[in-house]
Design a protein around this motif. Structure first.
Motif, PDB file in Angstrom:
ATOM      1  N   ARG A 219      32.254  39.716  26.200  1.00  0.00           N
ATOM      2  CA  ARG A 219      32.679  40.997  26.802  1.00  0.00           C
ATOM      3  C   ARG A 219      32.549  40.951  28.313  1.00  0.00           C
ATOM      4  NH1 ARG A 219      34.944  44.022  28.825  1.00  0.00           N
ATOM      5  NH2 ARG A 219      35.219  46.290  28.567  1.00  0.00           N
ATOM      6  N   ALA A 222      35.284  38.757  29.743  1.00  0.00           N
ATOM      7  CA  ALA A 222      36.584  39.431  29.678  1.00  0.00           C
ATOM      8  C   ALA A 222      36.749  40.369  30.869  1.00  0.00           C
ATOM      9  CB  ALA A 222      36.706  40.202  28.363  1.00  0.00           C
ATOM     10  N   ALA A 223      35.663  41.070  31.226  1.00  0.00           N
ATOM     11  CA  ALA A 223      35.714  41.946  32.393  1.00  0.00           C
ATOM     12  C   ALA A 223      35.887  41.130  33.670  1.00  0.00           C
ATOM     13  CB  ALA A 223      34.440  42.785  32.470  1.00  0.00           C
ATOM     14  N   LYS A 224      35.163  40.023  33.759  1.00  0.00           N
ATOM     15  CA  LYS A 224      35.239  39.176  34.946  1.00  0.00           C
ATOM     16  C   LYS A 224      36.639  38.600  35.128  1.00  0.00           C
ATOM     17  CE  LYS A 224      32.920  35.238  37.143  1.00  0.00           C
ATOM     18  NZ  LYS A 224      31.842  34.219  37.022  1.00  0.00           N
ATOM     19  N   ALA A 225      37.267  38.213  34.032  1.00  0.00           N
ATOM     20  CA  ALA A 225      38.612  37.632  34.098  1.00  0.00           C
ATOM     21  C   ALA A 225      39.622  38.628  34.661  1.00  0.00           C
ATOM     22  CB  ALA A 225      39.042  37.162  32.710  1.00  0.00           C
ATOM     23  N   LYS A 226      39.353  39.904  34.506  1.00  0.00           N
ATOM     24  CA  LYS A 226      40.255  40.941  34.999  1.00  0.00           C
ATOM     25  C   LYS A 226      39.799  41.481  36.355  1.00  0.00           C
ATOM     26  CE  LYS A 226      41.454  42.546  30.329  1.00  0.00           C
ATOM     27  NZ  LYS A 226      41.408  43.707  29.382  1.00  0.00           N
ATOM     28  N   ASN A 227      38.846  40.788  36.992  1.00  0.00           N
ATOM     29  CA  ASN A 227      38.255  41.274  38.249  1.00  0.00           C
ATOM     30  C   ASN A 227      37.692  42.678  38.071  1.00  0.00           C
ATOM     31  OD1 ASN A 227      38.836  38.950  39.804  1.00  0.00           O
ATOM     32  ND2 ASN A 227      40.949  39.646  40.074  1.00  0.00           N
ATOM     33  N   ASP A 228      37.118  42.917  36.896  1.00  0.00           N
ATOM     34  CA  ASP A 228      36.583  44.220  36.550  1.00  0.00           C
ATOM     35  C   ASP A 228      35.090  44.088  36.267  1.00  0.00           C
ATOM     36  OD1 ASP A 228      36.544  46.934  35.981  1.00  0.00           O
ATOM     37  OD2 ASP A 228      38.278  46.843  34.648  1.00  0.00           O
ATOM     38  N   SER A 229      34.457  45.141  35.791  1.00  0.00           N
ATOM     39  CA  SER A 229      33.030  45.113  35.493  1.00  0.00           C
ATOM     40  C   SER A 229      32.756  45.945  34.244  1.00  0.00           C
ATOM     41  CB  SER A 229      32.216  45.656  36.675  1.00  0.00           C
ATOM     42  OG  SER A 229      32.557  47.009  36.932  1.00  0.00           O
ATOM     43  N   ILE A 330      34.451  45.918  42.518  1.00  0.00           N
ATOM     44  CA  ILE A 330      35.391  45.145  41.706  1.00  0.00           C
ATOM     45  C   ILE A 330      36.504  44.628  42.608  1.00  0.00           C
ATOM     46  CG2 ILE A 330      34.878  46.339  39.542  1.00  0.00           C
ATOM     47  CD1 ILE A 330      37.359  48.062  40.002  1.00  0.00           C
ATOM     48  N   GLN A 332      39.632  44.536  42.614  1.00  0.00           N
ATOM     49  CA  GLN A 332      40.927  45.099  42.262  1.00  0.00           C
ATOM     50  C   GLN A 332      41.346  46.086  43.336  1.00  0.00           C
ATOM     51  OE1 GLN A 332      41.132  46.984  38.438  1.00  0.00           O
ATOM     52  NE2 GLN A 332      40.345  45.215  37.311  1.00  0.00           N
ATOM     53  N   GLN A 334      42.294  49.585  44.500  1.00  0.00           N
ATOM     54  CA  GLN A 334      41.954  50.902  43.968  1.00  0.00           C
ATOM     55  C   GLN A 334      42.577  52.003  44.826  1.00  0.00           C
ATOM     56  OE1 GLN A 334      37.639  51.132  42.516  1.00  0.00           O
ATOM     57  NE2 GLN A 334      37.536  49.405  43.948  1.00  0.00           N
TER      58      GLN A 334
END
Length: 409
Positions: A219, A222-229, A330, A332, A334
Motif C-alpha cells: 500500500r 502504491a502511494a509512492k508510485a503515484k507521488n502520493d502519500s 507530495i 504532485q 496541487q
C-alpha cells in the motif's frame, strides 16, 4: 511552547534545515550510568533513509551528550544532547513558487500568521526533524524506567490506509458472549502482552504480523508510485507500569499521554484502552472485574480500561493507539491559492516519507517514556512526603481509606 513536563522537563530546539537539533532535559536523577550508545539506539530507529518506504534524506543522526554527565554517570544536572544536521538542503525550498504559496496541510500559513515570519526551508519547527530531541530525551527516561521498574514500552504499526492488524473478534460468540460486543479480540490482547521490539523491527514497515506487513508495504509503495502519500495508526503498549501514576483531575495519566502523543507532528487522533470501540458495548461487558493475583495484589480480568482508572494507573498494561495523517508533502501538482488570494498550481520538491508511521514508532515510544517519567517523579515526591506521616494517625483510618502497605503503617 517547546517544553514538555513538570518534574521531567524536556525542551527541544532546532529546525528542519538548521545546523543542529536537540534537547535539554532537566530532572533526570543522579547516579544513572548512561552512554551515547544508549540514546543512539532509538535515534537510529527514527533516522531517515532506512528503506525505500521512507524519505531518502541521508542523516546519520549521531547524538552528542554535551552536559549533565561525567564519566558516563548522570550528575542530576540538566542533560543537553545534540544531533548535527548533515544532509540539509535549504535550496530545495528557494523556489519563488514556494514563497507565493502556503503549502496545503502544512504549517506555512499558520506560522506566518502567528509569528509574522516563517522558516523558508522545510517545515521549520513543525518538521518531524524536531522529534530528534524528543527521542533522545525519551531514550534517557526509558533507561531509568527500565532499570528502576522493569518498564517495557513497545509500539508497532497497526494500520496503513485500510490495511490493519485484526483487532476485533471475528467469531459469533465466545463462551456464550456475543463477540461483536467485545471491545477487542483475545488474539489482539495477547499480541499486546507479548510483542517485542525485535519482532516489530523484523519488518521495515514495523508491523509484527508478517502477512499484514507485506500488504502494508504494498500500500505504501502504491502511494509512492503515484507521488502520493498515505496515513496509518500506531499502537503502543506499556508493561510493568507502577500503580498510582496520574494526577486528578486535569493531569490524569491518559490526559498526559494524549498531550504527549498529540504533540507529535502529523497526529490526528488518540484513543486508549477500548477507545471508540468501547462506546459500542454494554457496561456489563466493558467493566473490568477485579481478581486476586498470586502476589496478593489486585488485578483486572479484562483490562478494557487500558491500565488506567480514574486517571490513575492500576498496574495493568497501558495500551493506546495514535492516528497519523498522510504526509502533506507530495510531488504532485496541487490546485490551491497563493498568499495574495490568487488561485494557482503548486508543484513541490524535496524529500518526504510516503507514510510516516514506520518511523513514528520510536517517537511514540519516546513520548510515552517522557510522560511516564514525569508521572513517576511526581508520585515519588508524594510517596516521600507520605512516609513522614504519623503511623498512629494513618492506622486510625478505616480500612477502605488506606493502602494496606502504606509507608507509615
Amino acid at each position: 511552547m517547546s517544553t514538555f513536563g513538570t518534574f521531567y522537563r524536556v525542551s527541544t530546539f532546532g529546525e528542519s534545515h538548521c545546523k543542529a537539533v536537540g534537547c535539554i532535559v532537566d530532572g533526570i536523577p543522579p547516579g544513572m550510568a548512561v552512554e551515547e550508545q544508549d540514546i543512539q539506539r532509538q535515534l537510529t530507529r527514527r533516522r531517515p533513509g532506512q528503506s525505500n518506504l521512507t524519505t531518502p534524506r541521508d542523516e546519520k543522526d549521531k547524538v552528542e551528550i554535551l552536559s549533565g554527565t561525567e564519566r558516563n554517570v548522570t550528575l542530576g544536572t540538566p542533560v543537553a544532547m545534540m544531533v548535527r544536521n548533515q544532509d540539509q538542503r535549504p535550496h530545495d525550498y528557494t523556489d519563488d513558487t514556494l514563497d507565493n504559496f502556503p503549502r496545503p496541510s502544512h504549517a506555512d500559513y499558520t506560522y506566518l500568521q502567528k509569528y509574522g515570519v516563517k522558516a523558508s526551508s522545510g517545515g521549520g519547527r513543525s518538521s518531524a526533524r524536531e522529534t530528534i530531541g524528543r527521542v533522545a530525551a525519551g531514550a534517557l527516561a526509558e533507561k531509568f524506567l527500565k532499570e528502576a521498574y522493569g518498564l517495557e514500552i513497545v509500539a508497532f504499526v497497526s494500520s496503513v490506509g485500510q490495511v490493519a492488524v485484526p483487532q476485533y473478534p471475528s467469531t459469533s460468540s465466545i463462551n456464550d458472549v456475543d463477540a461483536s460486543e467485545l471491545p477487542m479480540s483475545q488474539e489482539f490482547l495477547e499480541l499486546l502482552n507479548t510483542v517485542t521490539r525485535e519482532q516489530v523491527d523484523k519488518e521495515d514497515v514495523r508491523c509484527p504480523d508478517a502477512n499484514v506487513a507485506e500488504r502494508m508495504r504494498q500500500r505504501i509503495m502504491a502511494a509512492k508510485a503515484k507521488n502520493d502519500s498515505i496515513g496509518g495508526t500506531v499502537t503502543c503498549v506499556l508493561r510493568h507500569v507502577p500503580i498510582g501514576l496520574g494526577e486528578p483531575a486535569f493531569d490524569k495519566l491518559e490526559a498526559l499521554l494524549a498531550h504527549a502523543m498529540m504533540s507529535i507532528p502529523a497526529t490526528k487522533g488518540f484513543e486508549i484502552g477500548s477507545g471508540f470501540r468501547g462506546t459500542q458495548v454494554p457496561g456489563s461487558l466493558h467493566n473490568d472485574p477485579f481478581v486476586a493475583k498470586a502476589d496478593g495484589t489486585l488485578g483486572t480480568k479484562t483490562n478494557w480500561s487500558g491500565g488506567i482508572q480514574g486517571g490513575i494507573s492500576n498496574g495493568e498494561h497501558i495500551y493506546f493507539r495514535v492516528a497519523f495523517k498522510p504526509p502533506a508533502t507530495i510531488s504532485q501538482e496541487q490546485q490551491t491559492t497563493q498568499y495574495d488570494g490568487k488561485e494557482g498550481v503548486l508543484s513541490t520538491r524535496g524529500r518526504h516519507d510516503p507514510c510516516v508511521v514506520p518511523r513514528a514508532i520510536p517517537i511514540v515510544e519516546s513520548m510515552a517514556a517522557i510522560a511516564i517519567m514525569d508521572a513517576v517523579l511526581a508520585q515519588d515526591a508524594r510517596a516521600k512526603s507520605a512516609s513522614q506521616l504519623s503511623p498512629a494517625a494513618v492506622a486510625a483510618l478505616p480500612r477502605s481509606m488506606k493502602k494496606h502497605n502504606h509507608p507509615s503503617v
